[in-house]
Enzyme design. Structure first.
Site, PDB file in Angstrom:
ATOM      1  N   LYS A  60       0.819  -1.217   0.000  1.00 44.97           N
ATOM      2  CA  LYS A  60       0.000   0.000   0.000  1.00 44.97           C
ATOM      3  C   LYS A  60       0.855   1.269   0.000  1.00 44.97           C
ATOM      4  O   LYS A  60       0.379   2.331  -0.392  1.00 44.97           O
ATOM      5  CB  LYS A  60      -0.972  -0.006   1.184  1.00 44.97           C
ATOM      6  CG  LYS A  60      -1.892  -1.220   1.254  1.00 44.97           C
ATOM      7  CD  LYS A  60      -2.542  -1.545  -0.059  1.00 44.97           C
ATOM      8  CE  LYS A  60      -3.520  -2.703  -0.044  1.00 44.97           C
ATOM      9  NZ  LYS A  60      -2.991  -4.003   0.382  1.00 44.97           N
ATOM     10  N   TYR A 274     -12.293 -14.565   2.554  1.00 47.18           N
ATOM     11  CA  TYR A 274     -11.174 -13.655   2.832  1.00 47.18           C
ATOM     12  C   TYR A 274     -10.797 -13.760   4.312  1.00 47.18           C
ATOM     13  O   TYR A 274     -11.659 -13.691   5.189  1.00 47.18           O
ATOM     14  CB  TYR A 274     -11.610 -12.225   2.498  1.00 47.18           C
ATOM     15  CG  TYR A 274     -10.630 -11.171   2.953  1.00 47.18           C
ATOM     16  CD1 TYR A 274      -9.523 -10.833   2.180  1.00 47.18           C
ATOM     17  CD2 TYR A 274     -10.802 -10.510   4.176  1.00 47.18           C
ATOM     18  CE1 TYR A 274      -8.612  -9.879   2.605  1.00 47.18           C
ATOM     19  CE2 TYR A 274      -9.897  -9.551   4.610  1.00 47.18           C
ATOM     20  CZ  TYR A 274      -8.803  -9.246   3.818  1.00 47.18           C
ATOM     21  OH  TYR A 274      -7.904  -8.307   4.250  1.00 47.18           O
ATOM     22  N   TYR A 300      -2.801 -12.975   2.754  1.00 47.32           N
ATOM     23  CA  TYR A 300      -2.434 -12.654   1.357  1.00 47.32           C
ATOM     24  C   TYR A 300      -1.270 -13.528   0.857  1.00 47.32           C
ATOM     25  O   TYR A 300      -1.437 -14.371  -0.009  1.00 47.32           O
ATOM     26  CB  TYR A 300      -2.058 -11.179   1.236  1.00 47.32           C
ATOM     27  CG  TYR A 300      -3.167 -10.206   1.559  1.00 47.32           C
ATOM     28  CD1 TYR A 300      -4.108  -9.852   0.598  1.00 47.32           C
ATOM     29  CD2 TYR A 300      -3.268  -9.634   2.830  1.00 47.32           C
ATOM     30  CE1 TYR A 300      -5.118  -8.949   0.884  1.00 47.32           C
ATOM     31  CE2 TYR A 300      -4.278  -8.725   3.125  1.00 47.32           C
ATOM     32  CZ  TYR A 300      -5.194  -8.391   2.151  1.00 47.32           C
ATOM     33  OH  TYR A 300      -6.196  -7.494   2.443  1.00 47.32           O
TER      34      TYR A 300
HETATM   35  C1  PLP Z   1      -3.782  -5.222   0.182  1.00 53.30           C
HETATM   36  C2  PLP Z   1      -2.866  -6.369   0.101  1.00 53.30           C
HETATM   37  C3  PLP Z   1      -2.809  -7.170  -1.059  1.00 53.30           C
HETATM   38  C4  PLP Z   1      -3.723  -7.000  -2.227  1.00 53.30           C
HETATM   39  O1  PLP Z   1      -3.462  -5.851  -2.959  1.00 53.30           O
HETATM   40  P1  PLP Z   1      -4.658  -5.165  -3.744  1.00 53.30           P
HETATM   41  O2  PLP Z   1      -4.055  -4.013  -4.410  1.00 53.30           O
HETATM   42  O3  PLP Z   1      -5.664  -4.798  -2.682  1.00 53.30           O
HETATM   43  O4  PLP Z   1      -5.243  -6.156  -4.669  1.00 53.30           O
HETATM   44  C5  PLP Z   1      -1.896  -8.202  -1.100  1.00 53.30           C
HETATM   45  N1  PLP Z   1      -1.094  -8.445  -0.052  1.00 53.30           N
HETATM   46  C6  PLP Z   1      -1.124  -7.712   1.075  1.00 53.30           C
HETATM   47  C7  PLP Z   1      -0.218  -8.091   2.185  1.00 53.30           C
HETATM   48  C8  PLP Z   1      -2.006  -6.653   1.197  1.00 53.30           C
HETATM   49  O5  PLP Z   1      -2.038  -5.935   2.327  1.00 53.30           O
END
Ligand code: PLP
Length: 343
Positions: A60, A274, A300
């Site tokens: 992010k 999720y 993730y």
């Molecule tokens: C937000 C996030 C993602 C996914 O990214 P997006 O741009 O929301 O698709 C992947 N891995 C981590 C650790 C995240 O925080």
């Protein structure tokens, strides 16, 4: 070979976009030799966007370089954003706001059917509080956009100037961060004289995949961008990735359209929902830690690595291929999910 003209066009278009410096860039690109040998498929390298620096890092931060520039340009004194209790996005947003001297208000929704004291108090949410964000806790079925708008309206009545950032920082401005990441990775590969066949990563709110897909569509369409769905909602995620990638393309005034075949999403690795652990995630997290000293998170990276391992096992790549695993961060969530990672 990559087209130098396309590279220059993308560079110029991105340089014209307002941006602040928040991340440690370029992030490292490192081989995962022991994991590659164990899986017996292509050579795997990891792009370490977990090492982006700000407030424990993650994907992010690249988006926030563009989003926070927009907030500044609009004269904001407060940023509002949203996510789950263990959102990495809101944690990085809170850190960026702290660094820039902006107030931060976070709408946190209980979207994940997972609880306990660790989940509610440690990991990302603990860091949100350290960054002095104000937290607003809501039920899982809350309309995040409406809740943020109501909060923004209340703050405006107090004379403040809020700037609203959507879930995951995934709007056109945020996704520019990953078009810029495509440029960065493309240069690193050229310096190493490597050709990547594919880039694999966790995809959720879509901005990461959209930016990368638009970027590589311009730079080198032969590189496959493969999102691993972690939302258990692949059709919606893919639609959002398509929409955002084209929006990035248009914002950068590139000609034509991002071709349909550039969009690749792998489903079947998210489990029930999720944020809900799977056995394959747990195995992937443990294997990466044991063989490479590499930490992946349960929400993730662990599911994305499980997806990559399944692709390798299915023979999707040859032994001569190079696959980049984009590490998107998320390690603070290892602690709240402690129990899910024990055998
Ligand atoms: C937000 C996030 C993602 C996914 O990214 P997006 O741009 O929301 O698709 C992947 N891995 C981590 C650790 C995240 O925080």
């Amino acid at each position: 070979m990559p087209d130098a003209g396309a590279r220059a066009d993308l560079e110029r278009a991105l340089a014209a976009q307002p941006r602040l410096s928040l991340a440690h860039l370029p992030t490292p690109l490192e081989p995962l030799d022991r994991l590659s040998a164990e899986l017996g498929g292509p050579r795997i390298l990891v792009k370490r966007d977990d090492c982006s620096g700000l407030g424990l890092g993650g994907n992010k931060t690249r988006k926030l370089e563009f989003l926070m520039a927009e907030a500044r340009a609009q004269g904001a004194d407060t940023v509002i954003s949203t996510g789950g209790i263990q959102s990495n996005h809101v944690r990085q947003t809170a850190a960026a706001a702290a660094k820039l001297g902006l107030a931060c208000e976070l709408v946190l929704t209980r979207v994940v059917p997972w609880g306990g004291a660790d989940y509610e108090l440690s990991g990302n949410i603990q860091l949100d509080r350290l960054f002095a964000a104000r937290l607003h806790l809501h039920d899982g079925d809350t309309d995040r956009g409406a809740a943020m708008e109501a909060l923004a309206e209340a703050l405006r009545r107090e004379g403040r100037t809020p700037f609203v950032i959507p879930t995951g920082g995934s709007n056109t401005t945020g996704a520019l961060g990953y078009a810029a990441a495509a440029l960065e990775l493309h240069r690193q590969l050229a310096e190493l004289d490597l050709r990547a066949n594919a880039i694999v990563h966790a995809t959720s709110s879509g901005g990461t995949q959209a930016g990368l897909t638009a970027g590589f569509a311009a730079l080198d369409p032969s590189v496959e961008i493969i999102g691993i769905d972690v939302d258990a909602n692949p059709a919606a995620v893919l639609a959002e990735v398509r929409r955002l990638a084209q929006a990035v393309w248009d914002r950068l005034a590139l000609d034509g359209q991002v071709p349909e075949e550039a969009f690749r999403l792998e489903s079947g690795h998210a489990g029930a929902a999720y944020g809900v652990p799977t056995p394959e995630m747990r195995d992937a997290v443990r294997l990466s830690a044991r063989l490479e000293g590499l930490l992946l998170d349960p929400v993730y990276g662990g599911k994305a690595m499980a997806g990559l391992m399944a692709l390798v096992a299915a023979g999707r790549f040859s032994a001569a291929d190079h696959v980049i695993f984009l590490h998107t961060g998320g390690m603070p969530a290892l602690f709240p999910y402690r129990e899910a990672l024990e055998s």
